[in-house]
Motif scaffolding. Sequence first.
Motif, PDB file in Angstrom:
ATOM      1  N   ASP A  84       0.866  -1.175   0.000  1.00 29.03           N
ATOM      2  CA  ASP A  84       0.000   0.000   0.000  1.00 29.03           C
ATOM      3  C   ASP A  84       0.914   1.240   0.000  1.00 29.03           C
ATOM      4  O   ASP A  84       1.911   1.280   0.716  1.00 29.03           O
ATOM      5  CB  ASP A  84      -0.849  -0.065   1.285  1.00 29.03           C
ATOM      6  CG  ASP A  84      -1.740   1.127   1.506  1.00 29.03           C
ATOM      7  OD1 ASP A  84      -1.264   2.265   1.355  1.00 29.03           O
ATOM      8  OD2 ASP A  84      -2.912   0.931   1.845  1.00 29.03           O
ATOM      9  N   THR A 136       0.801   3.986   1.378  1.00 26.53           N
ATOM     10  CA  THR A 136       0.983   4.662   2.672  1.00 26.53           C
ATOM     11  C   THR A 136       1.890   3.867   3.601  1.00 26.53           C
ATOM     12  O   THR A 136       2.258   4.361   4.669  1.00 26.53           O
ATOM     13  CB  THR A 136      -0.371   4.884   3.369  1.00 26.53           C
ATOM     14  OG1 THR A 136      -0.968   3.610   3.671  1.00 26.53           O
ATOM     15  CG2 THR A 136      -1.308   5.696   2.488  1.00 26.53           C
ATOM     16  N   SER A 152     -11.172   2.454   2.260  1.00 27.68           N
ATOM     17  CA  SER A 152      -9.983   2.541   1.416  1.00 27.68           C
ATOM     18  C   SER A 152     -10.313   2.187  -0.019  1.00 27.68           C
ATOM     19  O   SER A 152     -11.309   1.526  -0.308  1.00 27.68           O
ATOM     20  CB  SER A 152      -8.904   1.579   1.935  1.00 27.68           C
ATOM     21  OG  SER A 152      -9.328   0.234   1.747  1.00 27.68           O
ATOM     22  N   GLN A 153      -9.445   2.619  -0.922  1.00 32.89           N
ATOM     23  CA  GLN A 153      -9.641   2.314  -2.336  1.00 32.89           C
ATOM     24  C   GLN A 153      -9.698   0.801  -2.568  1.00 32.89           C
ATOM     25  O   GLN A 153     -10.539   0.303  -3.326  1.00 32.89           O
ATOM     26  CB  GLN A 153      -8.528   2.940  -3.168  1.00 32.89           C
ATOM     27  CG  GLN A 153      -8.549   4.456  -3.220  1.00 32.89           C
ATOM     28  CD  GLN A 153      -7.444   5.020  -4.106  1.00 32.89           C
ATOM     29  OE1 GLN A 153      -6.980   4.367  -5.032  1.00 32.89           O
ATOM     30  NE2 GLN A 153      -7.024   6.250  -3.811  1.00 32.89           N
ATOM     31  N   ASN A 177      -7.632  12.083  -2.384  1.00 32.05           N
ATOM     32  CA  ASN A 177      -6.204  11.756  -2.461  1.00 32.05           C
ATOM     33  C   ASN A 177      -5.549  12.448  -3.644  1.00 32.05           C
ATOM     34  O   ASN A 177      -4.486  12.042  -4.095  1.00 32.05           O
ATOM     35  CB  ASN A 177      -6.032  10.237  -2.560  1.00 32.05           C
ATOM     36  CG  ASN A 177      -4.647   9.776  -2.165  1.00 32.05           C
ATOM     37  OD1 ASN A 177      -4.025  10.344  -1.268  1.00 32.05           O
ATOM     38  ND2 ASN A 177      -4.150   8.735  -2.843  1.00 32.05           N
ATOM     39  N   GLY A 216      -4.135   4.657  -4.353  1.00 30.17           N
ATOM     40  CA  GLY A 216      -4.087   4.336  -2.928  1.00 30.17           C
ATOM     41  C   GLY A 216      -4.172   2.847  -2.680  1.00 30.17           C
ATOM     42  O   GLY A 216      -4.672   2.421  -1.644  1.00 30.17           O
TER      43      GLY A 216
END
Length: 857
Positions: free
Chosen positions: A582, A584, A654-655, A687, A692
């Motif tokens: 991911d 992030t 989340s995506q 975003n 993402g």
Amino acid sequence: MTTRIASVRAELRSDSADVATATPRLSWTTVSETPGWSQQWAEMKIEDEVVARVDGPGSVLVPWPFEPLRSRSVRTVQVRVLGSDGLLSDWSEPCRIRAAFRSGRDWVAPLIAAPEPTTAARPVLLRTEFTVRPQLRRATLYATAHGVYQAFVNGHEVDDQVLKPGWTPYRSRIVHESTDVTALLATGANALGIDLAGGWYTERVGFMTESGVSYGEQPSVTVHLELEYVDGSTDDVLSGEQWRCTTEGPRRSASLYDGEEYDARREMPGWDRPGFDDSAWSAAHVLRENFPVPEARTSPAVRAIERMPVTRVLNSRSGKQILDFGQNVVGRLRIRLTGPAGTRVVTRHAEVLEDGELGVRPLRSARATNTYVLSGNGEEIWEPAFTFQGFRYAEVTGLPEPIDPAAAEVVVLHSDLRRTGFFESSHPLINQLHANVVRSMRGNFFYLPTDCPQRDERLGWTGDIQVFAPTAAFLYDVDAFLASWLVDLGLEQDAIGTGSVPFTVPHVISGGDEPPGEGTNPTAAWGDAATVVPAVLFERYGDREVLERQFTSMCAWVGLVQERAGQDLLWAGDFQFGDWLDPTAPPEDAFRAMTSPDLVATAYFHRSALLTSRTAMLLGRPAQAQRYSALAYNIHRAFVDEYVGEDALMSSDSQTAYALGIVFGLHDSPQQRDRMGERLASLVRENNFRIGTGFVGTSLVCDALTETGQLEVLDALVTSTSNPSWLYPVTMGATSIWERWDSMLEDGSINPGEMTSFNHYALGAIADWLHRRLAGLAPGEPGYRTLEIAPVPLPSFDHARADLHTPYGTASAGWRRDGDVIVVEATVPTGTTATVRLPGRESVEVASGHHVWKIDG
């Protein structure tokens, strides 16, 4: 009107006429000028002797209608067809088939190796001499190794295959080559030589060489040369104690990770020819260990596919010469040299530069260094034989003067797959992205689908190919390649014994910092390769046999996950990779993701149960189909109840979570699905239209936005150049797909994470969406027996087009803007049909031929 057979092939290999079965399936493509032509029946003949007829339209993987082939036999088959127009085609050009297998006999030649070696994994030369009687009819060399080898007959390499026989789970499966060497032999004295090194067998494969594992300490080889004479008699030349060997040859070391060292002063001219004095050599050591009966090769071989010149020469900060080949490739450096005897020339390799030097930190413990010691005998040409590197840049040191760039080139290596799919659009960066996907696939399809080609890993990660298989099956003919790898997957699954699929196939993850279970604990999206990859091969090639062979594996996987999930059918609490990498996730923790790993696991549990149900129905097993269908339904209910709220908001906002819910059908209604799409679009906007998703979500997010009509957001996401995005690496000069969205940071430095590759295909799974949705060319029925033409024109594009050599012929679909109108074009192969779905119109069915439509732009 004319009809002709354009091509005929036997079984799955596209690089060779060899077949590994006595009853190879036949496929042919037909070209007809008659609109809507269909096949009424087909006739097949073998050697002008036997004619067999099949009624109906079947022309792909048709069962062998003749007597089984005899081992080593060479036959030719021709086909003709009668069409719906009443016209009979001419017979096709002959299709040559070679029965490249041994039948009815066990493998009797033992493994042989060097005796009592003093150095681990030392390369070895082995040789024997034999006599060929007059009137030789045919000579076939069968050989394989615990290691990698090349065979020489009377001084000639027997074939052009590289690093054969490749890598399989040695304890349960090894593959042999079958090579016709008749033309290399002469009546009288002959010699057979083997150049042998450790390869994957002795490499300490895994994460970091110090924590990796090897199958054995020394390479060995087994050889059976069968000589057939005109009178029907045969002679056998077998590996055994009569062979001679030496470890004192010029190849001093050979490692896939570290590279090769070759001392040309130690060459032994004539060692592979008759009459060579091998009295100083030792008798070969015969190993008494049992090994699996070798199987004939079914997948394409690795070969030298192309050669690439130097594009520019750089000088590093430390003053060293660096050759730039312009793109990240997989292969070996081939150089021409002159100099005094004893001169040591060292080549080092890297994918990128950092601070003006080779960026070698991503290689971890792999040295990727080759050394050549000159003999001093004029011009010398060297290319290592038993290693390969992934690189764009090569540093050459040791010569008194810089090497002439014209004296160096890269020999590009990969499995010799037939290119089938192509894509082109009006967006230059997207075109470069697609080219990068192709390049990363080529470099990582190296006997098996690996994750990367450069560092101390190069493993067959199941999660990577699970998400990438649809893209691979469009770009190249990978049916034989992946079908062979799936055999290995099933064998490794059987060896574990619980139904679990290892993280990598072959399974080598062990020890170190790995989670409990040493790489064998069930893990979603990785283990699901057992169900997804066979389903993709059936969808794209119509290969029912792969489903039949892998069905037990599919059931074992789903059964194990059902056991782990328990009565509530929510797979939770186990180790998971989750949405790996991911964007992030911090450099030091690739596991950390926005999406719950338990949500990912349960979504894939549903997916695999559904695929297994469909497979059972296709195979005529209705009771099992019903059982897995009911299981899939109940998982669906459990997933929605646990992870999807009444407002369609998911517990992991989340995506990836929404992409999974939409594409895997984990919702209760079209309305709920569309609300999920709205939230997904909002997340992308929030975003700043950056990606993402990690490995799991990346292959799904574009389809999710497409299915829910979020086309403006989709357009912005696909064409974004911000970090992270698909196009950010392209703007940074990438020529292959990176492992991380930011493998290189914006300041040109390498991502500080320990795990950073510049050649990983997983995030390139978007290419499947480019083919199917942007250009609009998708399979309607298995093997493209029918097509689905459904382009999705996006505002940032003026045109897009995909072309595919399907099992029935070449298909194409695409569109272009012409003022306020969009012109859609499609070519439907002879004998097939297509369903056409255009924006704002009802779907229509069309027959074979070329079609054009115009819609409002």
